[in-house]
Each structure stands twice: as C-alpha cells, then as structure tokens.
Scaffold this active site. Structure first.
Site, PDB file in Angstrom:
ATOM      1  N   THR A 102       0.877  -1.164   0.000  1.00 40.64           N
ATOM      2  CA  THR A 102       0.000   0.000   0.000  1.00 40.64           C
ATOM      3  C   THR A 102       0.909   1.207   0.000  1.00 40.64           C
ATOM      4  OG1 THR A 102      -1.599  -1.208   1.370  1.00 40.64           O
ATOM      5  CG2 THR A 102      -1.856   1.157   1.290  1.00 40.64           C
ATOM      6  N   GLY A 119      -4.705  -6.035   5.202  1.00 40.53           N
ATOM      7  CA  GLY A 119      -5.898  -5.223   5.427  1.00 40.53           C
ATOM      8  C   GLY A 119      -6.826  -5.794   6.476  1.00 40.53           C
ATOM      9  N   THR A 131      -0.381   0.417   6.310  1.00 38.92           N
ATOM     10  CA  THR A 131      -0.099  -0.563   5.278  1.00 38.92           C
ATOM     11  C   THR A 131       0.069  -1.916   5.943  1.00 38.92           C
ATOM     12  OG1 THR A 131       1.372  -1.163   3.441  1.00 38.92           O
ATOM     13  CG2 THR A 131       2.398  -0.154   5.369  1.00 38.92           C
TER      14      THR A 131
END
Length: 280
Positions: A154, A206, A203
């Site tokens: 991310t 998730g 990051t």
C-alpha cells in the site's frame, strides 16, 4: 510543515540491494517533491499529490504496478481524509484509472463520498478521468505463475501544512490473487484516518488492520491526550494479540512524526525541509 510517506513493506517483492536502493531513492525524491508542493498548497492537496506520485511508480503496489486479482483483473482502492473537516472520501475496487487517489479526492465534495466497483468507475468517467490500464508485465508474470507477494503493499502520505492543518491519503493495488470483491483497509477509517489532532496512514494485511481499527485507535488516543509514541505502542501491542501484520505513519498537531511496523520492514521517508529520514 512536515511530510511522511510510505510505500508498503520491503518484503513485498525482490529483496535485493538493487530494489532496496531504488525504493530509498524513490521515496526520498517523492518526499522532497511533495514537500516543495506543500509550501504553496494545503496538506489536503499535498497528500493527494504525493500519493499520485507513488501510484505512478512501478516500485509500489498502487496505481501502476497494482496486483492482479484471482480473476485476472486489477481493482484498486484509495481514500483521502481532511483533518480539519473530518471528511473522508474514497473509492473501492475501482478499475482502469491511473490515479485512484484523485478520484477519491474528487468525491470529497459529494454527498456520497465512498463509491465502489462500477459506481466508482462510472463516476470517474463522468468526471473526466481517462480509461487507463495500470497493469505492468511483471504483475502479469506473477499472476500467470500464481506467485504471491504476501499482500502487504500500500502507499500513503501524511502531511501538516503551514497552517497546522493535517491530512492523509492512502492507496492500494490489493494483495494479489484475492477473491474479487475483497475490501481492503485503505478506503476505511481503520487504514486512513485524520482529525485536527493527528493523521495516520496504514499498510500491511488489510484484514488485520481492520480487525485492530489501527488508524482510528491511534488518532483517537492522541485526541484523548496520549503522546503519539504511547498511542502507537498501545495500538501495536493490541495488534500482537491477533499476530497482526501492519505498519503505520503519522503526524500529530505539534508536528511530531512517528512510524512503526509489527514486522520488518515498512519502507518510508519523511522530510521537514531540512533533513530526511529514510528506511534502512
């Protein structure tokens, strides 16, 4: 004025010295460009600009270079949040746009500020965002060989501007080979959160970040009077109870910068106009 950016975890791909050096140089360059932009723009505009630069770099799993899902399609997510207004806007599983963060930013003025799938793409098309494939050959080879990178990619940016205003933006190209429709943390307040006291971008995995409500917890604890370091320490201790894989970057209202990861190594860079701090 200060800025900090992250580009996911170093372990997400080739761990050669060449890749490490490339990421260090890239993050330093983007942090400096974003800081120059911050001099004449708000924190809100700057975090979108910084994340767009990260989305445009093939080294990172966001925008160009995003991961391919199990059905062979790239779907991306991004969000932005203004610490002053506490408005968040985002896109989830959007396809075929170059910079999802700019679509997310465009939604900040709408009543419906988080859109997903076809709705997000239709909105982008209607508002002048051109059709653009973010697939690169390396990702196609990984997909065809059914290789996984761990799902830890991310990008994000947190900034404080000359007026003391905070903002955050986060963007991801997914974890790769996920079930179509899977929703990451990036366009939720678990992975991207800001108010007038603190702003945080996350990051990692998730699902772990959402389960721990990582960004929201850190910001709430700073708002309630904890120092930035204490808020991070407590939140990451709680992350350990689920063996969570995450990293986070933050700036508080006093301009303090902090970052932490639960496993090595989140790649990041910060710049205050005089000195850089870059991951090692």
């Amino acid at each position: 004025m200060k800025i900090i950016i992250h580009g996911g975890f170093f372990s997400e791909s080739d761990q050669s010295q060449e890749v490490k050096t490339a990421k260090q140089n890239s993050l330093k360059k983007i942090a400096q460009k974003a800081f120059e932009y911050l001099k004449t723009n708000s924190a809100f505009d700057t975090v979108a600009y910084a994340v767009s630069l990260l989305e445009d770099d093939e080294l990172y799993n966001a925008g160009i270079g995003s991961q391919i899902q199990s059905d062979g399609i790239i779907r991306m997510s991004a969000a932005i949040m203004d610490g002053e207004t506490q408005k968040l806007s985002g896109v989830i599983n959007i396809q075929d746009v170059k910079n999802p963060v700019f679509v997310a930013k465009s939604l900040i003025s709408e009543d419906d500020r988080v859109l997903g799938g076809n709705g997000a793409k239709n909105y982008a098309t209607e508002h002048g965002f051109e059709n653009f494939s973010t697939e690169i050959p390396q990702r196609r080879k990984e997909y065809e060989a059914k290789l996984k990178n761990g799902g830890k990619g991310t990008v994000g940016c947190v900034a404080i501007d000359s007026n003391g205003k905070l903002a955050v933006a986060t963007s991801t190209g997914g974890k790769g080979f996920e079930i179509p429709g899977r929703i990451s943390d990036s366009a939720t307040v678990a992975g991207n959160y800001a108010n007038s006291f603190c702003a945080v971008s996350c990051t990692g995995v998730g699902e772990d970040i959402v389960s721990n409500a990582t960004a929201t917890k850190i910001v709430t604890r700073v708002t309630d009077g904890m120092s930035l370091k204490t808020a991070f320490d407590k939140t990451f201790e709680e992350l350990k109870t689920i063996d969570g894989f995450a990293g986070a970057i933050a700036i508080d209202q006093n301009g303090n910068i902090y970052h932490q990861d639960s496993y090595p190594t989140m790649v990041f860079a910060s710049f205050d106009g005089e000195s850089f701090s870059v991951f090692n």
